[in-house]
Design an enzyme around this catalytic site. Structure first.
Site, PDB file in Angstrom:
ATOM      1  N   HIS A 221       0.863  -3.252 -15.475  1.00 57.85           N
ATOM      2  CA  HIS A 221       0.862  -1.967 -15.600  1.00 57.85           C
ATOM      3  C   HIS A 221      -0.585  -1.228 -15.023  1.00 57.85           C
ATOM      4  O   HIS A 221      -0.872  -1.672 -13.897  1.00 57.85           O
ATOM      5  CB  HIS A 221       1.082  -1.525 -17.145  1.00 57.85           C
ATOM      6  CG  HIS A 221       1.383   0.020 -17.222  1.00 57.85           C
ATOM      7  ND1 HIS A 221       1.374   1.003 -16.183  1.00 57.85           N
ATOM      8  CD2 HIS A 221       1.507   0.688 -18.498  1.00 57.85           C
ATOM      9  CE1 HIS A 221       1.776   2.027 -16.668  1.00 57.85           C
ATOM     10  NE2 HIS A 221       2.008   1.865 -18.108  1.00 57.85           N
ATOM     11  N   HIS A 260       6.935  -1.416  -7.446  1.00 57.97           N
ATOM     12  CA  HIS A 260       7.040  -0.488  -8.630  1.00 57.97           C
ATOM     13  C   HIS A 260       8.410  -0.468  -9.220  1.00 57.97           C
ATOM     14  O   HIS A 260       9.450  -0.520  -8.323  1.00 57.97           O
ATOM     15  CB  HIS A 260       6.421   1.042  -8.478  1.00 57.97           C
ATOM     16  CG  HIS A 260       6.378   1.790  -9.059  1.00 57.97           C
ATOM     17  ND1 HIS A 260       7.360   2.482 -10.058  1.00 57.97           N
ATOM     18  CD2 HIS A 260       5.169   2.393  -9.825  1.00 57.97           C
ATOM     19  CE1 HIS A 260       6.826   3.414 -10.794  1.00 57.97           C
ATOM     20  NE2 HIS A 260       5.537   3.283 -10.626  1.00 57.97           N
ATOM     21  N   ASP A 312      -2.274   2.240  -7.717  1.00 62.32           N
ATOM     22  CA  ASP A 312      -3.234   1.294  -8.061  1.00 62.32           C
ATOM     23  C   ASP A 312      -3.994   0.672  -6.812  1.00 62.32           C
ATOM     24  O   ASP A 312      -5.418   0.372  -6.706  1.00 62.32           O
ATOM     25  CB  ASP A 312      -2.886   0.261  -9.385  1.00 62.32           C
ATOM     26  CG  ASP A 312      -2.902   0.735 -10.349  1.00 62.32           C
ATOM     27  OD1 ASP A 312      -3.385   1.719 -10.752  1.00 62.32           O
ATOM     28  OD2 ASP A 312      -2.120   0.175 -11.300  1.00 62.32           O
TER      29      ASP A 312
END
Ligand SMILES: CC(=O)SCCNC(=O)CCNC(=O)[C@H](O)C(C)(C)COP(=O)(O)OP(=O)(O)OC[C@H]1O[C@@H](n2cnc3c(N)ncnc32)[C@H](O)[C@@H]1OP(=O)(O)O
Ligand SMILES: O=C([O-])CC(=O)C(=O)O
Length: 383
Positions: A221, A260, A312
């Site tokens: 995450h 994802h 990210d």
């Protein structure tokens, strides 16, 4: 009882919400009816705070009032700073943040008031104080003097200033603000779900956010943004990045910043926005190699695994160029997400149903304690 099991609750609808929705088909992140990426191009993080908290974009007067309210809550309990100083210098910064958020709860006189009004006020307090825990928690670990917020700076500029000790220029402030927007809310990721599960017992918003910090720490995450930067620094060049990624893939390792649960075979719209931001920053700071290296990494993953970067992947080099220490990448993510999680906790408290799922049991049955004959009925312990 239905026995359908969805490991990881993949594609399970866990809640009704009017906060946000990932419309994968149309590649849109819907935030209270708006497209998040469009918002990121036209409004500020404070507007997103207003939108998530009150359901509508603030007028400029309302935005000003909101900023005043946030700044009026800048006062920070000295006792919590002392607690942070007592933690081991080896602490992970997400653990420091988790401790800090848990500790400031005890200074909120409205802690156990679940009304929408009290929850909104607590969300504002959290938005004022979480960035300070991020910045001063790091300073506590580094044995550096604490830093005070500066009210003459915007909320966003102050946050970056408190982390780096340097007032950001206009481009740095704008890009940091955009990053806070794209990190602000994302439907039902693991951390938000964790917060809603906690809130569904009628527990408080600080406890729910504390649980969310623990969730966000994991590398599957939020922790991925730090891992991305470590990989980029380890590689150091385009050619090395390609060989490092190929080596990791050959060893069946996951490459952080790619894939994802919801998008998987599509681009994360937020990554595209942060890629543009990275390009602007590398140009302004005359560091084109970092941008080029990231593009090569993206191409390798598309070619080798047909995987796209998530937020990210591009937020990591952006934060690096903004002078944010790597250990603070995930705490900054949490600080930005504090508003999204708060909105979810408020929604959960407003319309609550306790989360309590069932299991598909795969363990043994009909075992008995030693000494008890299978045919004997258990008569309980004789004392
Ligand atoms: C802002 C955020 O929090 S975004 C998420 C940040 N996390 C990361 O970047 C960590 C790296 N990515 C991952 O581990 C995953 O893509 C996750 C956890 C984000 C999503 O994973 P899941 O939905 O559970 O997908 P799952 O694990 O089933 O992966 C499907 C396939 O893609 C592969 N895969 C997925 N992500 C990656 C990756 N980053 N690197 C290599 N392979 C990957 C898996 O190995 C799997 O392959 P297989 O079918 O051959 O076994
Ligand atoms: O949606 C998810 O599962 C993870 C994510 O990208 C986020 O929380 O921003």
């Amino acid at each position: 009882m239905s026995e359908t099991i969805r490991p990881g609750l993949e594609n399970v609808i866990a809640s009704e919400t009017d906060i946000s929705y990932l419309d994968v088909e149309n590649e849109e992140i819907v935030l209270r009816g708006y497209d998040l990426i469009e918002l990121a191009h036209h409004v500020t993080y404070l507007d997103i705070v207003g939108l998530l908290l009150d359901g509508a974009l603030p007028t400029s007067e309302q935005r000003h009032l909101l900023e005043q309210k946030l700044k009026s809550e800048y006062t920070f309990p000295q006792q919590v700073l002392s607690i942070l100083q007592l933690l081991s210098e080896q602490s992970n910064m997400m653990d420091v943040l988790r401790t800090g958020i848990s500790a400031i709860a005890s200074f909120d006189s409205e802690l156990d008031d679940r009304s929408r009004e009290a929850n909104s006020r607590k969300a504002i307090r959290l938005l004022s104080k979480v960035p300070q825990i991020v910045a001063n928690g790091y300073r506590a670990m580094m044995e550096q003097p604490f830093i005070e917020p500066r009210e003459e700076l915007s909320y966003t500029a102050n946050f970056l200033y408190m982390i780096t000790g340097k007032v950001p220029d206009k481009l740095e402030e704008a890009i940091f603000d955009q990053s806070l927007i794209v990190y602000s809310e994302h439907e039902m990721p693991n951390s938000t779900f964790a917060a809603r599960v906690i809130a569904s017992t009628q527990s408080d918003i600080y406890g729910a956010l504390t649980g969310a910090v623990a969730s966000l720490k994991g590398t599957l995450h939020g922790g991925a943004n730090e891992a991305v930067m470590l990989m980029l620094l380890e590689a150091g060049s385009e050619a090395n990045l390609e060989s490092l990624m190929l080596k990791k893939l050959a060893q069946k390792e996951r490459i952080m910043g790619f894939g994802h649960r919801v998008y998987m075979k599509k681009a994360d719209p937020r990554a595209i926005l942060m890629k543009e931001a990275l390009w602007k920053l590398t140009k302004a700071k005359n560091q084109p190699e970092l941008y080029q290296m990231c593009v090569v990494g993206e191409e390798v993953m598309k070619r080798e695994k047909n995987l796209y970067p998530n937020l990210d992947y591009y937020a990591a080099p952006v934060y690096h160029l903004l002078g944010i220490p790597i250990e603070l990448f995930t705490p900054v993510f949490l600080a930005a997400r504090t508003i999204g999680i708060s909105a979810h906790v408020i929604e959960q408290h407003d319309n609550n149903r306790l989360f309590r799922p069932r299991v598909h049991y795969t363990g043994p049955r009909n075992l008995h304690p030693p000494g008890l004959n299978e045919s004997q009925e258990s008569k309980g312990r004789s004392l």
